[in-house]
Structures are given as C-alpha cells and as structure tokens.
Motif scaffolding. Structure first.
Motif, mmCIF file in Angstrom:
data_model
loop_
_atom_site.group_PDB
_atom_site.id
_atom_site.type_symbol
_atom_site.label_atom_id
_atom_site.label_comp_id
_atom_site.label_asym_id
_atom_site.label_seq_id
_atom_site.Cartn_x
_atom_site.Cartn_y
_atom_site.Cartn_z
ATOM 1 N N GLU A 194 12.757 8.023 43.183
ATOM 2 C CA GLU A 194 11.422 8.540 43.467
ATOM 3 C C GLU A 194 10.617 7.580 44.337
ATOM 4 O O GLU A 194 9.744 7.985 45.085
ATOM 5 C CB GLU A 194 10.667 8.811 42.158
ATOM 6 N N ASP A 195 10.922 6.274 44.225
ATOM 7 C CA ASP A 195 10.233 5.255 45.019
ATOM 8 C C ASP A 195 11.289 4.437 45.764
ATOM 9 O O ASP A 195 11.831 3.474 45.219
ATOM 10 C CB ASP A 195 9.401 4.358 44.100
ATOM 11 N N PRO A 196 11.617 4.787 47.007
ATOM 12 C CA PRO A 196 12.672 4.075 47.740
ATOM 13 C C PRO A 196 12.417 2.584 47.873
ATOM 14 O O PRO A 196 13.366 1.785 47.938
ATOM 15 C CB PRO A 196 12.673 4.764 49.114
ATOM 16 N N HIS A 197 11.148 2.174 47.883
ATOM 17 C CA HIS A 197 10.837 0.747 48.031
ATOM 18 C C HIS A 197 11.396 -0.068 46.868
ATOM 19 O O HIS A 197 11.714 -1.252 47.028
ATOM 20 C CB HIS A 197 9.321 0.566 48.125
ATOM 21 N N GLU A 198 11.520 0.578 45.711
ATOM 22 C CA GLU A 198 12.062 -0.113 44.536
ATOM 23 C C GLU A 198 13.488 -0.597 44.795
ATOM 24 O O GLU A 198 13.890 -1.672 44.317
ATOM 25 C CB GLU A 198 12.027 0.813 43.325
#
Length: 309
Positions: free
Chosen positions: A109-113
C-alpha cells in the motif's frame, strides 16, 4: 462434526500505545472476552513512519501470560532477510512452543516502505516466494546453502528447530498469493473477500499444493475482517468511514461490502456466510468506542458465530 469456531483480536498501533507497559492486562482482557488469540500487525515505516514490528509484538504478547495463541497478520517478509527471520522464529518456537503462527504477506500500500530498505516494490512477490522456500529449509535445523535471485549464503544453520513446527499462513487476494499459500504454507488469510471468493480461493490453494507435490495438508485458513461496533449500523458506519479513509486514503465505498457495521449480533450475521463457505477461523480488526469495547464486541461475535455454526 464441524470444527470449532475460533476468533482472534487484531491489534492496531493505537491499542499497543494504550496498553504500553500493561500487555498482561491487554491479554487478560482478550482472554476474558472468550477470544482465542491475538494477531500482531507489522510495518517497517508506513505512511510517514507508523507501524510496529510484528515479531517483536508477538514475542511480547506470548510472554505476557494468559496462554493465548498469537500470530502475525501480516508480517512483511519481503522486507527482511530469511536467515534473520528464521532465527527469530526459532527463538519464538523455543519460548512458546505450539502457540505461534507466522502470517506473512507482501504489503504494497505504501511503496516507499519497500524503497527505504532497498527493496524494489515490484519484486515483493518474487522475494516472498524465495524467502518462504528458504525459511522452510532453515527451520528444519539442517544446514542450508542457497544461491538465488535475492538471497545467497552458504551453510546457514538455525537451531534448535521449532517443535512443533510453526505454521505459515499467507495473506493476499491475488492469484499469486493463493499459489504462494499452496506451495509454502499451512493456511491462507483472506482479506477483503466475499464468502464465494473465500470458497473458491481455498480450492485454488489446495490445487497449488497438489501441483507442488505437497500431498495432504492440515489447512488452517482464516478470514480477516474489519468490523465496527456501535448502537446502530448507521453510527458504526460513520466511524468506519472516518477510520478507514484515514488509514488507507481511499473512499470507504471500496471497503463497505467487506466491512460489517453495527451491534455484534449484526456483525456476526454478516460473517455467518463464511461459515457456510467452510471458514472456522476469524481474525477481527474490531473498532468501537474504546479498545475494551472492541474486544468485548469481538467476543460477542464469536458467541453468535458458534451458535450459527
């Protein structure tokens, strides 16, 4: 004779913050509500830095007394090295044998993670497949040499091997997730699915296991569902809209059909079709006016489901 209905309470970060330093009290509250276990979420750094480490939380819960089962739901395995994860699992298996299940998934859901730990978000599925295959070998306690696309090592040994073995559960709605569960796991965690889709997915998982030559598997499938308790469906839905749109940044309508709202008996009525689809294990991401009320509501849902089942 149908298997007993089992219901676990899914912890969110705000629950952990509320009970910081008082985990034994949290576990006791869950147990007194008649629930069977607790599910720990997992994030490295989600949407601006939130999250908690699923295996750290699981270990703390297992050590808090009460004898409840604990699982991760879901642990972001692609963001970790499998040898380090194997050591953590072996330690948990030694300290709390037979009480922990390892639920994994690929997130996204959060690619930056993924990016901040040097993992290409597009590789998460392939990394999870490779990591699961390696984990199964490492948790046997035998030496493992592996040279793959993402991980490479010689003569890794992780002992003692967990006895009994720790069940692996795979979460996800995609076809790839179902095949992953069939090839590597003892169960599938269904999230955001209908009863019909649950039944179909279980068959797909079994077919993937057969194709992988696994033979008979003692499956431990779950359905994981958000639910909101309130004096009326309308009041509960208003809370659901606010909470879920804040958590996911998407309109609530995308989740509404999968998110029961209202008094516990109505939530149980909405979940009852999963019993007809063969599901006997439920993980509830329950919300109410307070954490204690959410736990109590989840316990009441279990009692209604046991009557329906």
């Amino acid at each position: 004779m149908a298997a007993a209905v089992r219901v676990s309470f899914v912890l969110r970060d705000e629950h952990l913050a509320e009970y910081a330093g008082r985990l034994p009290q949290l576990v006791a509250t869950v147990r007194e509500a008649g629930l069977d276990g607790i599910v720990a979420g997992d994030h490295v750094s989600f949407q601006g830095g939130t999250g908690s480490d699923g295996l750290v939380v699981a270990a703390a819960l297992l050590g808090a007394g009460g004898g409840l089962d604990v699982e991760t739901g879901i642990y972001l395995l692609p963001l970790r090295h499998p040898v380090l994860v194997a050591r953590q699992l072996a330690t948990i298996g030694m300290l709390a044998p037979g009480r922990f299940s390892f639920g994994v998934g690929i997130g996204g859901e959060d690619p930056h993670e993924s990016e901040i730990v040097a993992v290409d978000p597009r590789s998460r599925g392939a990394r999870a497949d490779e990591a699961l295959a390696v984990l199964k070998q490492l948790l046997s306690g035998e030496p493992v040499t592996h040279h793959g696309r993402f991980f490479s090592f010689d003569s890794a040994v992780v002992r003692p091997a967990p006895r009994p073995p720790i069940p692996v559960l795979v979460g996800g709605r995609s076809q790839a997730a179902l095949v992953r569960a069939g090839r590597h796991a003892e169960g599938w965690i269904g999230v955001w699915v209908s009863p019909r889709r649950h039944r179909e997915a279980v068959l797909t998982v079994a077919e993937a296991a057969l194709d992988a030559g696994r033979g008979e598997v003692e499956w431990q499938h779950r359905h994981q569902s958000w639910c909101f308790f309130g004096p009326s469906p309308e009041a509960a839905r208003r809370q659901a809209e606010a909470d879920m749109e804040s958590a996911y940044g998407l309109p609530f309508e995308k989740f509404a059909r999968y998110t029961p709202c209202g008094p516990p008996e109505q939530v149980a009525e909405a979940l009852a079709p999963f019993l007809e689809a063969g599901c006997r294990r439920f993980n509830l991401v329950a919300e109410a006016a307070s954490t204690a009320a959410a736990i109590t509501g989840a316990g009441e849902v279990k009692r209604h489901l046991m009557t329906a089942g």
